[in-house]
Design an enzyme around this catalytic site. Structure first.
Site, PDB file in Angstrom:
ATOM      1  N   GLU A 123      21.339 -22.520 -19.223  1.00 25.18           N
ATOM      2  CA  GLU A 123      20.438 -21.649 -18.458  1.00 25.18           C
ATOM      3  C   GLU A 123      21.222 -20.522 -17.783  1.00 25.18           C
ATOM      4  O   GLU A 123      20.775 -19.380 -17.735  1.00 25.18           O
ATOM      5  CB  GLU A 123      19.666 -22.470 -17.418  1.00 25.18           C
ATOM      6  CG  GLU A 123      18.562 -23.327 -18.040  1.00 25.18           C
ATOM      7  CD  GLU A 123      17.935 -24.295 -17.043  1.00 25.18           C
ATOM      8  OE1 GLU A 123      16.756 -24.618 -17.209  1.00 25.18           O
ATOM      9  OE2 GLU A 123      18.636 -24.740 -16.095  1.00 25.18           O
ATOM     10  N   ASP A 161       0.838  -1.191   0.000  1.00 24.31           N
ATOM     11  CA  ASP A 161       0.000   0.000   0.000  1.00 24.31           C
ATOM     12  C   ASP A 161       0.875   1.244   0.000  1.00 24.31           C
ATOM     13  O   ASP A 161       2.080   1.181   0.222  1.00 24.31           O
ATOM     14  CB  ASP A 161      -0.947  -0.018   1.215  1.00 24.31           C
ATOM     15  CG  ASP A 161      -0.188  -0.171   2.519  1.00 24.31           C
ATOM     16  OD1 ASP A 161       0.587   0.747   2.859  1.00 24.31           O
ATOM     17  OD2 ASP A 161      -0.349  -1.204   3.210  1.00 24.31           O
TER      18      ASP A 161
END
Ligand code: GLA
Length: 726
Positions: free
Chosen positions: A611, A531
């Site tokens: 990877e 928030d």
């Protein structure tokens, strides 16, 4: 001048670059709301109408006039007990037990800078960027004074509102409900866009028409919550991303909140944003005050995209603070999904070495390094390093990590205590707990009473002693349960939920003051306290405990309506994903994580050499786009809940660089082609796709879009970097 006042008809106007807000003190001293929306120039009091409305009461001041009723008139700060039967912004219980507060205008003041709120987060602005209007209202009988605060950020198109409730009477009163913003609309039909969710699936968009009755969202969980975000949008029914009117309300607070939307008997709409009234009975003795947390208001007549852009700017530039507000954020590797609780010092060091090898900037040692903490059933509250487990001191570990070439960060959860801890055994009265009842457990932990200074001071000392032990560049501040037993052994009960939150803010403020160079990332089981209040202290927040790329697309989409990408902690994790079991390519995971503050949440030792090389390339790519992602304008190009692909883009302020990201969500036989239409480019300019080398006019990409390849794979992702040609 952003704030105007006309003495003769007592009209206040707040004007920003594209919006106007007006209110008026009427003949009886009531403060009526006149208008909020696109820029207007005249007095809007002609909009008010008065008719005799049955069963709508009339104040005694109006004599026999039955047409004047608070039940019908639009108001700035509606109160309980004066004949307005709609939802109230303020409910005061007086010493005699009555619920009434008849607020009338007594004066006002304007200031050349933005107000601040003691102990609470609030939007800030440099002098010259904002003005403040304070309006004073008083209930003569009960003695309550309310100061309505309006902050006007003219260029940013932002108006903020807050309220200070003060008892100036001779007897104690109780605040039973307090909002900071009320928006009354005389006309119009609106949708309410709210963002609901759950742990690991936060901020799903829900769009519903506001009908007769009250539609309310909020939190009683002690934190703003995974379940409802404290931010909503009120939109015309046909408003879209690019067109139409909409209003946003963002509550700058991280605790219990309440947002109510109501269509009344005359099809007028009221929206309120403020403190949750449940578990809240705030006593005010004579002379005492309560500050209601701020609500940020914004209006756009150009759709949801513009509204979001204005909030992104406001939050990024006027709410986030500190060194990291404008600095590039480190790419980090977090140990949580790599090792959970099973690590020692050498595990962390190995992670650090592989981080350095891959080009990652920082290793974060997550939960499990302190006290007796082999799992999540014990140890919280005992903030001393478990050197037996680490096999060395924190100082030694940080030195080794730094030597390996990366920075060091650490996880803490200061608000919590495990029953199985030294702290709890010593201070069982330090927790929130109702005497004579067994406490409700959640993740087998209890909540410390952060409304108490002595409790906070003790934990603060412990945390500082940890941070002082080594070169710590980052702290992840977690909060892993909801608050149930709202009872303090020391504090007054009706104050606990509010004072707790102020206690957390106080702690964070001191931490920032003591460690200004440390980057603090907020977290509450991922996005349970995502928030605007937390963003005042922590410029980024771990967006969700769900790291699945596909779910994250939707979570990040919901988050994007208010919060800028710079605030969104977003990591690439291993497959099959630990939350969903789904496997998505490393490339797609990288593209999704690059919509925020980027990092990794896996064990690099388990990656193949190919990877690893792909990760190195990902990081190079991210770093080349990092400033654009952090500072550029963000556009939602599709709705991933409704369309076959998720697409979004960042465009630099100068419109000379753009990054478009697309993830295909559906795969069918004989697939149809998805065309992604871009936004925000210069229509006349030619842009070069940095990978393919092809050039396009901005207009072409925006009007006709770009066809996405049809490939025989699941969830392929595309990243298109565009550079304007001279
Ligand atoms: C929460 C966080 C995770 C992790 C764990 C540790 O769930 O959101 O990222 O830090 O706590 O216990």
């Amino acid at each position: 001048m952003a704030i105007g006042y006309q003495q003769e008809n007592r009209i206040f106007s707040l004007d920003t670059a594209h919006t106007s807000y007006q209110m008026k003190v009427d003949d009886f001293g009531f403060l009526l709301h006149l208008y909020y929306g696109g820029r207007v120039y005249g007095n809007m009091d002609y909009l008010l109408t008065c008719y005799d409305r049955g069963f709508s009461g009339n104040p005694s001041d109006v004599g026999n006039d039955r047409t004047y009723s608070m039940d019908v008139l639009p108001q700035e700060y509606p109160v309980m007990g004066i004949g307005d039967f709609r939802n109230s912004a303020l409910v005061i219980r007086n010493a005699d037990g009555s619920d009434c507060c008849d607020l009338r205008y007594v004066g006002h003041e304007t200031k050349k800078e933005k107000y601040r709120l003691p102990g609470l987060p609030a939007v800030y602005a440099d002098s010259g960027e904002a003005e403040t209007l304070e309006i004073y209202l008083e209930d003569k009988t009960g003695g309550v004074r309310v100061t309505l605060l309006y902050g006007v950020l003219e260029e940013a198109d932002i108006i903020t509102r807050s309220a200070v409730i003060e008892n100036r009477g001779g007897k104690g009163v109780t605040v039973e409900k307090a909002a900071s913003a009320c928006l009354d609309f005389l006309t119009g039909r609106y949708d309410l866009l709210s963002f609901y969710g759950r742990h690991t699936m936060e901020r799903n968009l829900q769009r519903e028409e506001i009908r007769h009755g009250t539609y309310a969202i909020g939190s009683r969980r002690g934190a703003s919550s995974h379940q409802y975000n404290p931010a909503v949008i009120l939109a015309d029914r046909n408003t879209t991303e690019e067109a139409g009117s909409c209003y946003g309300l963002v509550f700058v607070y991280s605790g219990n909140f309440l947002c109510e939307a109501e269509r009344d008997q005359f099809d007028q709409t009221r929206v309120l944003m403020g403190l949750q009234s449940d578990l809240f009975h705030y006593p005010l003795e004579p002379g005492e005050k309560l500050v209601v947390p701020e609500t940020i208001l914004c209006y756009s007549d150009r759709g949801l995209g513009t509204l979001s852009a204005r909030f992104h700017h406001c939050i990024g530039a006027h709410l986030c603070r500190g060194k990291y507000r404008d600095a590039s954020r480190p790419v980090l590797l977090n140990s949580w999904e790599a090792a959970y609780f099973s690590f020692d010092g050498s595990t962390i060091l190995k992670l650090a070495e592989s981080a350095a090898d891959l080009g990652i900037d920082m290793i974060v040692m997550d939960d499990g390094w302190f006290g007796k903490r082999e799992d999540d059933n014990s140890g919280l509250g005992d903030w001393h390093v478990n050197e037996n487990k680490l096999g060395c001191s924190l100082k030694e570990l940080t030195e080794k990590v730094n030597k390996a070439g990366v920075k060091f960060g650490i996880w803490i959860e200061p608000e919590m205590v495990s029953e199985d801890s030294e702290l709890y055994r010593k201070h069982p009265d330090w927790v929130l707990r109702i005497p004579g009842r067994e406490p409700v457990r959640c993740r087998n932990q209890l909540v410390l009473d952060f409304s108490r200074t002595d409790v906070r001071d003790y934990i603060f000392g412990q945390i500082c002693s940890i941070l002082n032990q080594g070169n710590i560049a980052y702290v992840k501040w977690d909060m892993n349960r909801s608050i149930v037993d709202v009872y303090s052994m020391e504090n007054c009960q009706g104050k606990v939920t509010y004072d707790y939150m102020l206690g957390v803010y106080d702690f964070l403020e001191k931490l920032l003051a003591g460690y200004p160079d440390v980057l603090i990332e907020g977290c509450s089981g991922g996005g349970g306290r995502f928030d605007a209040g937390m963003l005042y202290y922590t410029p980024q927040i771990w967006c969700s405990d769900n790291t699945d790329a596909l779910d994250r697309l939707r979570i990040q989409y919901g988050t994007s309506f208010f919060y800028p990408a710079s605030t969104v902690g977003s990591h690439v994790s291993a497959v099959p994903n630990h939350q969903t079991g789904r496997s998505v390519s490393l490339h797609t995971r990288g593209v999704v994580a690059m919509a925020g503050a980027f990092g990794y949440e896996l064990d690099p030792a388990k990656l193949t050499e190919d990877e690893k090389e792909a990760v190195r390339e990902q990081i190079r790519q991210y770093k080349s786009w990092e400033a654009l992602i952090r500072k550029g304008r963000y556009y939602r190009l599709t709705d991933p809940f409704a369309e076959p692909c998720a697409a979004w883009m960042f465009v630099s302020e100068e419109k000379d660089r753009a990054l478009v990201s697309v993830v295909m969500l559906e795969m069918h036989g004989n697939m149809t082609v998805s065309y992604v239409r871009m936004r925000g480019l210069d229509p006349q300019a030619v842009y070069r796709d940095s990978k393919s080398g092809r050039c396009y006019y901005g207009a072409d990409l925006m009007e006709a879009g770009l066809p996405m390849p049809v490939e025989l794979k699941e969830y392929p992702a595309y990243q298109i970097g565009l550079v304007r040609q001279a």
